[in-house]
Design a protein around this motif. Structure first.
Motif, PDB file in Angstrom:
ATOM      1  N   PRO A   9       0.840  -1.209   0.000  1.00  0.00           N
ATOM      2  CA  PRO A   9       0.000   0.000   0.000  1.00  0.00           C
ATOM      3  C   PRO A   9       0.871   1.253   0.000  1.00  0.00           C
ATOM      4  CG  PRO A   9      -0.832  -1.599   1.581  1.00  0.00           C
ATOM      5  CD  PRO A   9       0.490  -2.131   1.099  1.00  0.00           C
ATOM      6  N   VAL A  10       0.387   2.284  -0.667  1.00  0.00           N
ATOM      7  CA  VAL A  10       1.169   3.508  -0.813  1.00  0.00           C
ATOM      8  C   VAL A  10       1.260   4.255   0.512  1.00  0.00           C
ATOM      9  CG1 VAL A  10       1.289   5.751  -1.966  1.00  0.00           C
ATOM     10  CG2 VAL A  10       0.491   3.743  -3.224  1.00  0.00           C
ATOM     11  N   GLY A  11       2.490   4.614   0.900  1.00  0.00           N
ATOM     12  CA  GLY A  11       2.656   5.544   2.004  1.00  0.00           C
ATOM     13  C   GLY A  11       2.859   4.950   3.373  1.00  0.00           C
ATOM     14  N   GLY A  12       3.122   3.655   3.491  1.00  0.00           N
ATOM     15  CA  GLY A  12       3.456   3.093   4.799  1.00  0.00           C
ATOM     16  C   GLY A  12       4.830   3.565   5.250  1.00  0.00           C
ATOM     17  N   HIS A  13       5.787   3.484   4.323  1.00  0.00           N
ATOM     18  CA  HIS A  13       7.150   3.975   4.571  1.00  0.00           C
ATOM     19  C   HIS A  13       7.465   4.984   3.468  1.00  0.00           C
ATOM     20  CE1 HIS A  13      11.737   3.044   5.123  1.00  0.00           C
ATOM     21  NE2 HIS A  13      11.439   4.332   5.246  1.00  0.00           N
ATOM     22  N   VAL A  14       7.571   6.259   3.847  1.00  0.00           N
ATOM     23  CA  VAL A  14       7.791   7.330   2.884  1.00  0.00           C
ATOM     24  C   VAL A  14       9.258   7.748   2.910  1.00  0.00           C
ATOM     25  CG1 VAL A  14       7.122   9.632   2.131  1.00  0.00           C
ATOM     26  CG2 VAL A  14       5.432   8.144   3.233  1.00  0.00           C
ATOM     27  N   LEU A  15       9.847   7.847   1.729  1.00  0.00           N
ATOM     28  CA  LEU A  15      11.216   8.328   1.582  1.00  0.00           C
ATOM     29  C   LEU A  15      11.170   9.735   0.990  1.00  0.00           C
ATOM     30  CD1 LEU A  15      14.325   7.777   1.592  1.00  0.00           C
ATOM     31  CD2 LEU A  15      14.051   6.969  -0.764  1.00  0.00           C
ATOM     32  N   LEU A  16      11.594  10.734   1.760  1.00  0.00           N
ATOM     33  CA  LEU A  16      11.664  12.112   1.286  1.00  0.00           C
ATOM     34  C   LEU A  16      13.079  12.401   0.799  1.00  0.00           C
ATOM     35  CD1 LEU A  16      10.678  15.077   0.982  1.00  0.00           C
ATOM     36  CD2 LEU A  16      11.385  15.413   3.371  1.00  0.00           C
ATOM     37  N   CYS A  17      13.206  12.796  -0.448  1.00  0.00           N
ATOM     38  CA  CYS A  17      14.507  13.143  -1.020  1.00  0.00           C
ATOM     39  C   CYS A  17      14.698  14.647  -0.850  1.00  0.00           C
ATOM     40  CB  CYS A  17      14.557  12.756  -2.499  1.00  0.00           C
ATOM     41  SG  CYS A  17      14.064  11.049  -2.775  1.00  0.00           S
ATOM     42  N   TRP A  18      15.696  15.017  -0.031  1.00  0.00           N
ATOM     43  CA  TRP A  18      15.811  16.421   0.363  1.00  0.00           C
ATOM     44  C   TRP A  18      17.065  17.081  -0.171  1.00  0.00           C
ATOM     45  CZ3 TRP A  18      12.713  20.037   1.860  1.00  0.00           C
ATOM     46  CH2 TRP A  18      13.235  21.235   2.351  1.00  0.00           C
ATOM     47  N   THR A  19      16.874  18.205  -0.824  1.00  0.00           N
ATOM     48  CA  THR A  19      17.949  19.129  -1.157  1.00  0.00           C
ATOM     49  C   THR A  19      17.456  20.517  -0.790  1.00  0.00           C
ATOM     50  OG1 THR A  19      17.107  19.358  -3.426  1.00  0.00           O
ATOM     51  CG2 THR A  19      18.882  17.754  -3.062  1.00  0.00           C
ATOM     52  N   ASP A  20      18.352  21.444  -0.631  1.00  0.00           N
ATOM     53  CA  ASP A  20      17.967  22.785  -0.200  1.00  0.00           C
ATOM     54  C   ASP A  20      17.481  23.598  -1.403  1.00  0.00           C
ATOM     55  OD1 ASP A  20      17.572  24.929   1.446  1.00  0.00           O
ATOM     56  OD2 ASP A  20      19.644  25.630   1.345  1.00  0.00           O
ATOM     57  N   THR A  21      16.302  23.201  -1.938  1.00  0.00           N
ATOM     58  CA  THR A  21      15.759  23.829  -3.141  1.00  0.00           C
ATOM     59  C   THR A  21      14.278  24.130  -2.948  1.00  0.00           C
ATOM     60  OG1 THR A  21      15.124  21.721  -4.152  1.00  0.00           O
ATOM     61  CG2 THR A  21      17.358  22.546  -4.624  1.00  0.00           C
ATOM     62  N   ARG A  22      13.771  25.020  -3.770  1.00  0.00           N
ATOM     63  CA  ARG A  22      12.346  25.353  -3.758  1.00  0.00           C
ATOM     64  C   ARG A  22      11.497  24.130  -4.076  1.00  0.00           C
ATOM     65  NH1 ARG A  22       8.511  26.203  -7.333  1.00  0.00           N
ATOM     66  NH2 ARG A  22       9.914  25.948  -9.091  1.00  0.00           N
ATOM     67  N   GLU A  23      11.931  23.330  -5.049  1.00  0.00           N
ATOM     68  CA  GLU A  23      11.146  22.168  -5.476  1.00  0.00           C
ATOM     69  C   GLU A  23      11.011  21.146  -4.345  1.00  0.00           C
ATOM     70  OE1 GLU A  23      12.652  24.350  -8.907  1.00  0.00           O
ATOM     71  OE2 GLU A  23      13.701  23.452  -7.200  1.00  0.00           O
ATOM     72  N   ALA A  24      12.105  20.904  -3.617  1.00  0.00           N
ATOM     73  CA  ALA A  24      12.047  19.957  -2.500  1.00  0.00           C
ATOM     74  C   ALA A  24      11.136  20.478  -1.390  1.00  0.00           C
ATOM     75  CB  ALA A  24      13.453  19.693  -1.972  1.00  0.00           C
ATOM     76  N   ALA A  25      11.206  21.780  -1.116  1.00  0.00           N
ATOM     77  CA  ALA A  25      10.343  22.365  -0.092  1.00  0.00           C
ATOM     78  C   ALA A  25       8.875  22.249  -0.484  1.00  0.00           C
ATOM     79  CB  ALA A  25      10.719  23.823   0.134  1.00  0.00           C
ATOM     80  N   ARG A  26       8.585  22.439  -1.773  1.00  0.00           N
ATOM     81  CA  ARG A  26       7.217  22.307  -2.263  1.00  0.00           C
ATOM     82  C   ARG A  26       6.725  20.866  -2.091  1.00  0.00           C
ATOM     83  NH1 ARG A  26       3.789  25.517  -2.020  1.00  0.00           N
ATOM     84  NH2 ARG A  26       2.807  23.768  -0.967  1.00  0.00           N
ATOM     85  N   ALA A  27       7.573  19.894  -2.412  1.00  0.00           N
ATOM     86  CA  ALA A  27       7.195  18.487  -2.266  1.00  0.00           C
ATOM     87  C   ALA A  27       6.949  18.136  -0.804  1.00  0.00           C
ATOM     88  CB  ALA A  27       8.282  17.591  -2.858  1.00  0.00           C
ATOM     89  N   LEU A  28       7.797  18.653   0.088  1.00  0.00           N
ATOM     90  CA  LEU A  28       7.633  18.404   1.522  1.00  0.00           C
ATOM     91  C   LEU A  28       6.271  18.883   2.000  1.00  0.00           C
ATOM     92  CD1 LEU A  28       8.691  17.740   4.389  1.00  0.00           C
ATOM     93  CD2 LEU A  28       9.800  19.986   4.395  1.00  0.00           C
ATOM     94  N   ALA A  29       5.889  20.094   1.640  1.00  0.00           N
ATOM     95  CA  ALA A  29       4.602  20.638   2.072  1.00  0.00           C
ATOM     96  C   ALA A  29       3.428  19.926   1.396  1.00  0.00           C
ATOM     97  CB  ALA A  29       4.550  22.139   1.783  1.00  0.00           C
ATOM     98  N   ASP A  30       3.562  19.641   0.093  1.00  0.00           N
ATOM     99  CA  ASP A  30       2.476  18.989  -0.643  1.00  0.00           C
ATOM    100  C   ASP A  30       2.157  17.603  -0.099  1.00  0.00           C
ATOM    101  OD1 ASP A  30       2.066  21.118  -2.355  1.00  0.00           O
ATOM    102  OD2 ASP A  30       3.340  20.319  -3.946  1.00  0.00           O
ATOM    103  N   ALA A  31       3.182  16.896   0.366  1.00  0.00           N
ATOM    104  CA  ALA A  31       3.003  15.509   0.800  1.00  0.00           C
ATOM    105  C   ALA A  31       2.698  15.387   2.285  1.00  0.00           C
ATOM    106  CB  ALA A  31       4.255  14.696   0.457  1.00  0.00           C
ATOM    107  N   LEU A  32       2.515  16.497   2.988  1.00  0.00           N
ATOM    108  CA  LEU A  32       2.319  16.440   4.433  1.00  0.00           C
ATOM    109  C   LEU A  32       1.188  15.502   4.863  1.00  0.00           C
ATOM    110  CD1 LEU A  32       3.330  17.464   7.137  1.00  0.00           C
ATOM    111  CD2 LEU A  32       1.802  19.426   6.903  1.00  0.00           C
TER     112      LEU A  32
END
Length: 276
Positions: free
Chosen positions: A152-175
């Motif tokens: 099932p989707v989302g049991g273990h989530v891997l966030l790929c992080w770099t200090d960029t606008r796109e990564a910050a947007r993904a972090l907030a969108d996937a909250l």
């Protein structure tokens, strides 16, 4: 915070069924309204050949698109009925440009879900749809791999992080998905310096403020590119959802020189949520 409206591109194919499986699971977990969408494609006739093609042939092509969309609606509604979500779902259809239509409907949703095309087996517009939607929709896009889901989707989530606008947007969108996960890993790329640790700590602090505990891991940068490191980490940790910013560099640059977005889209074995 939860997802309230989820759009799934559904054209009745096996690819679309895989996307619908994931969308149904998320809609149920998030108590979200689910929208299926199919698009009637305009016949693609080269200008130089248009005069030689009889009108009845063009009409037959248009009627074929009508039939495909009608069949997709019937199949979608049957799946929804079997899932007991007939009162929390709907079907939309459009005609013309696929990306433009999905963007128009998707901008009123929290998430767009679609299936990955099998390489060299579907039209170019389907193969390129994830890239185009990520860049144009202004909404996070969840791509389900053509090999299907292993969990099932989302049991273990891997966030790929770099200090960029796109990564910050993904972090907030996937909250909402981080909140529902039982395990969250933050993957950073660095050189084992205190500055790298601080960068990796930023999203961990953000998630902690929202009640989500996350482990920070540093990807090895020895001899492999960022995209391969992401895929390796997802495999090693058993992550069933990758969250990442898309196209921090231009798409042209990634096409020519390579980049994490294109590497992950080509080699993904777990669903990937991308934001731009």
């Amino acid at each position: 915070m939860t997802l309230k409206r989820i759009l799934v591109h559904y054209d009745g194919t096996a690819r679309a069924d895989r996307a619908l499986d994931a969308a149904l699971q998320l809609a149920e977990a998030q108590d979200a309204h689910l929208i299926g969408c199919a698009i009637e494609m305009e016949p693609r006739i080269p200008t130089y050949a248009a005069a030689q093609i009889p009108a009845d042939v063009v009409d037959a092509l248009i009627q074929d698109q009508h039939r495909l969309v009608a069949e997709a609606r019937t199949r979608f509604e049957a799946r929804i009925r079997n899932a007991g979500r007939i009162d929390r779902s709907e079907f939309a259809q459009g005609r013309g440009d696929m990306v433009r239509t999905l963007c128009r409907v998707g901008r009123g949703c929290d998430l767009i879900v679609l299936g990955q095309a099998k390489p060299d087996e579907e039209p170019a517009e389907i193969e390129e749809l994830p890239d185009n939607l990520v860049l144009a929709a202004g909404r996070p896009v969840l791509i389900v791999p053509y090999i299907g889901q292993k969990a099932p989707v989302g049991g273990h989530v891997l966030l790929c992080w770099t200090d960029t606008r796109e990564a910050a947007r993904a972090l907030a969108d996937a909250l909402p998905l981080f909140n529902a996960a039982s395990e969250v890993t933050i993957l950073t790329a660095g050189t084992d310096t205190p500055a790298d640790e601080y960068i990796g700590d930023d999203p961990a602090r953000y998630l902690a403020a929202h009640g989500v505990r996350a482990e920070v891991r540093r990807a090895s940068s020895a001899g492999i590119d960022a995209g391969t490191a992401i895929l390796n980490e997802a495999s090693d940790t058993g992550a069933d959802l990758i969250v990442m910013g898309a196209y921090g560099h231009s798409r042209l640059r990634e096409t020519i020189m390579g980049g994490a977005t294109r590497t992950v889209l080509k080699g993904m074995t777990a669903p990937v949520l991308m934001s731009h």
